[in-house]
Design an enzyme around this catalytic site. Structure first.
Site, short mmCIF file in Angstrom:
data_model
loop_
_atom_site.label_atom_id
_atom_site.label_comp_id
_atom_site.label_asym_id
_atom_site.label_seq_id
_atom_site.Cartn_x
_atom_site.Cartn_y
_atom_site.Cartn_z
N THR A 1 -10.70 -40.92 -53.37
CA THR A 1 -10.51 -39.51 -53.97
C THR A 1 -10.44 -40.01 -55.30
O THR A 1 -10.54 -41.20 -55.78
CB THR A 1 -8.93 -39.13 -53.78
OG1 THR A 1 -8.77 -39.38 -52.22
CG2 THR A 1 -8.41 -38.03 -53.97
N ARG B 1 -13.02 -30.60 -41.14
CA ARG B 1 -11.88 -31.29 -41.39
C ARG B 1 -11.43 -31.17 -42.75
O ARG B 1 -12.26 -31.30 -43.67
CB ARG B 1 -12.16 -32.68 -40.95
CG ARG B 1 -10.85 -33.67 -41.18
CD ARG B 1 -10.91 -34.43 -42.68
NE ARG B 1 -9.83 -35.50 -42.91
CZ ARG B 1 -9.71 -35.93 -44.01
NH1 ARG B 1 -10.48 -36.05 -44.90
NH2 ARG B 1 -8.78 -36.72 -44.07
N ASP C 1 -5.60 -34.09 -47.28
CA ASP C 1 -4.43 -33.77 -47.94
C ASP C 1 -4.70 -33.24 -49.35
O ASP C 1 -3.74 -32.96 -49.97
CB ASP C 1 -3.65 -35.11 -48.02
CG ASP C 1 -4.09 -36.23 -48.87
OD1 ASP C 1 -5.39 -36.59 -48.54
OD2 ASP C 1 -3.63 -36.72 -49.74
N THR D 1 -4.11 -40.83 -52.85
CA THR D 1 -5.11 -41.03 -52.08
C THR D 1 -5.18 -41.93 -50.89
O THR D 1 -4.06 -42.86 -50.87
CB THR D 1 -6.31 -41.94 -53.06
OG1 THR D 1 -7.32 -42.51 -52.59
CG2 THR D 1 -5.28 -42.74 -53.86
N GLY D 2 -5.82 -41.66 -49.75
CA GLY D 2 -5.60 -42.51 -48.34
C GLY D 2 -5.97 -41.89 -47.43
O GLY D 2 -6.78 -41.03 -47.36
N GLY E 1 -5.96 -38.94 -45.18
CA GLY E 1 -5.29 -37.69 -45.53
C GLY E 1 -4.20 -37.19 -44.40
O GLY E 1 -3.24 -36.67 -44.92
#
Lengths: 369, 369
Positions: A235, A263, A266, A286-287, A289
């Site tokens: 991200t 899909r 977040d 970021t990660g 989601g």
């Protein structure tokens, strides 16, 4: 001490469950890094305690994703990432120093990162299961709580700019798919052909993941698993406080490599990956989601400050260190007082920060590494 | 006193701005209604204060949308709405009384409301600008914080069931559009042809809105406005506490009449229209989706309880009465102690509630009307 207590927090949560073994390995060399304003704390407090310390007039933090591992980034390519982060930080600094708005700053920074093939957003977006690129973005204005989000874009060069148009030129907040593309038709935003998003490295990675998934499915009676996991996400984002006291947050992504079924992560979910509120802070995440949606991470940082009286650093540290699982990801945040918090529970996160006191730094790994 | 202070809260926020005049009219006869467990408060507290009062073992609240006005619902049709609400409440009660889970109860209740053409969800979904029906839904499990959301469905009879499959049978949280339809292909969910959603009343309403918008656009140089406003939205939802102490929330909607550009409202945005957390409460919202996203309404109720120490009733009252604008909508919530809160700042909201103490009631307008 901070580092030690953060690690302790993480390991105390691991428990005896076997599914955490992988996380332990991932986080073995990971840690948390929390950075406050160099003036030594919140600007207002600093002013009271020491009249000589100038308050922070503007502040900026940026990220380029927390999915980075030392195994995934060769040491010789690190300078290229750092140079890109410095360029983006410089652009935001110029705007904020010149009395620009936090909204203009975060949009400009994210546009630069979107145009950079190094990061998983805009040009460098990863590939979906269908071999396409589908982009998401969101922006939020802390003054009015106005926000705009877009998901599933295929032809928009800078999703963050379309998200800002949703916020400022529509009565809506969230537009997706073909409908969002039709909205783009009515706005003056740059469009690109599908091959604009072709980056060889991303395509190779997608083929690898695709083949691994197909092999796994062929050797098992289970239905095909939806992809997730370390190294497949990324991200970009920016958060800023301007001289007018207004906060803003912006996040943009190409999503998860080999994603299927439309899909959505977040990033375009306001309160999960993106949130800004002048009463508290601006946050960009970021990660993985799904974890950030379940735990409404971005708005939870704000809620812990607003309702629980925590400082930005405490709130961000609790959410990344206690609420989320090790390996889930990270966030950048700027408080209404100009304090900056950069927290991640992965091995690395591309990040940078700058403020009016002269702070200007970029990094990838946790402090001290 | 409660009613008076709620009205005072609303009017104190109106200020001198002309754009609030419409809201004043809308809310002129509106009010807030907060219902606690009939035992007189939280079940545990009641037990301490009076050993004779049994704790609430299960609790359920449902809604059928807050877009209802007396002008829009003829008095003679009110019994039909009430009968539908009673039927849905009865179904949920049966499950919870029989030791079923809160997830099963909220899914079953929402399925019934989706199948009922009276409400804007499933069968009774409103029409988009393109004359189609596009459905959204979300479900959340307060025990695990697992959740599932879907948006832009066109052929799925019960979107809430697909949302539950997303939660339980995929690694994702949020699937949209054609991708979500492809996921439905792999799940055993009922599919329907487009004309299943044809309800004459909804179609007439859409034609009216479409013509009004076209007229407005023709007489103005401004770009076509995206539709919003009173009377054009609706939702169904359910929240429950089961005998095992687990909370769950479910919400489903056909969105906003004449919506364009793939507009997504608050329903599938976890934390905005839907949220559940065993540590606090389960919430399902209805109203102007954009406002519920900006203010992360559902998770804010939970955050005020978790971080601010508020009771369910205080938290829900603050969010609907102070954070949102009059006319924005309402919510239903069940606390971890079995308390029930039903709050709205519109003229009416189809609602119902039941619990193990014998409470069983449905309504449309504020108490006392």
């Amino acid at each position: 001490m901070k580092l030690f207590s953060s690690m302790k927090r993480i390991f105390s949560r691991l428990g005896p469950f076997p599914e955490h073994l992988f996380s332990i390995l991932v986080v073995g060399v990971g840690c948390l890094v929390a950075c406050e304003a160099p003036s030594g704390g919140p600007a207002e407090e600093a002013t009271e305690a020491s009249p000589a310390a100038p308050p922070v007039e503007w502040a900026l933090a940026i990220h380029g994703g927390a999915g980075v591992t030392r195994a995934g980034v060769a040491a010789e390519t690190e300078p290229a990432y750092e140079k890109s982060l410095q360029g983006a930080l410089e652009e935001g600094k110029k705007i904020l120093q010149g009395d620009g708005t936090s909204l203009d700053a975060v949009e400009a920074v994210v546009r630069l990162l979107e145009d950079d093939p190094l990061f998983n957003a805009g040009r460098g977006a990863v590939f979906t299961n269908a071999g396409t690129n589908e982009l998401d973005a969101a922006v939020m204005d802390g003054e009015s709580l106005s926000c705009g989000a877009v998901s599933g874009l295929k032809t928009v060069k800078n999703p963050i700019t379309l998200a800002r148009h949703v916020m400022e030129r529509s009565r809506h907040v969230f537009l997706v798919g073909d409908g969002a593309e039709r909205f783009a038709d009515e706005m003056a935003v740059d469009r690109v052909p599908a091959d604009y998003f072709f980056v060889q490295r991303r395509h190779d990675r997608w083929r690898q993941v695709l083949e691994a998934e197909e092999e796994k499915t062929a050797s098992s009676a289970a239905p095909p698993a939806l992809p997730t996991g370390q190294g497949r996400y990324g991200t970009v984002g920016a958060v800023a406080l301007d001289r007018h006291g207004n906060l803003a947050a912006a996040t943009s992504t190409g999503g998860m490599t080999n994603k299927r079924f439309g899909r959505v992560g977040d990033v375009p979910v306001i309160g999960a990956g993106t949130y800004a509120n002048n009463a508290t802070c601006a946050v960009s995440c970021t990660g993985i989601g799904e974890q950030f949606i379940r735990h409404t991470v971005a708005s939870d940082v704000s809620a812990r400050m607003e309702h629980g009286g925590r400082s930005l650093s405490e709130a961000a540290g609790e959410v990344i260190g206690e609420v989320l699982n090790p390996g889930d990801g990270g966030l950048i945040a700027v408080g209404k007082d100009g304090s900056i918090s950069i927290e991640f529970n992965t091995e690395g996160m591309f990040h940078g920060s700058a403020d009016s006191s002269g702070r200007f730094q970029v990094g990838i790994w946790a402090h001290g590494d």
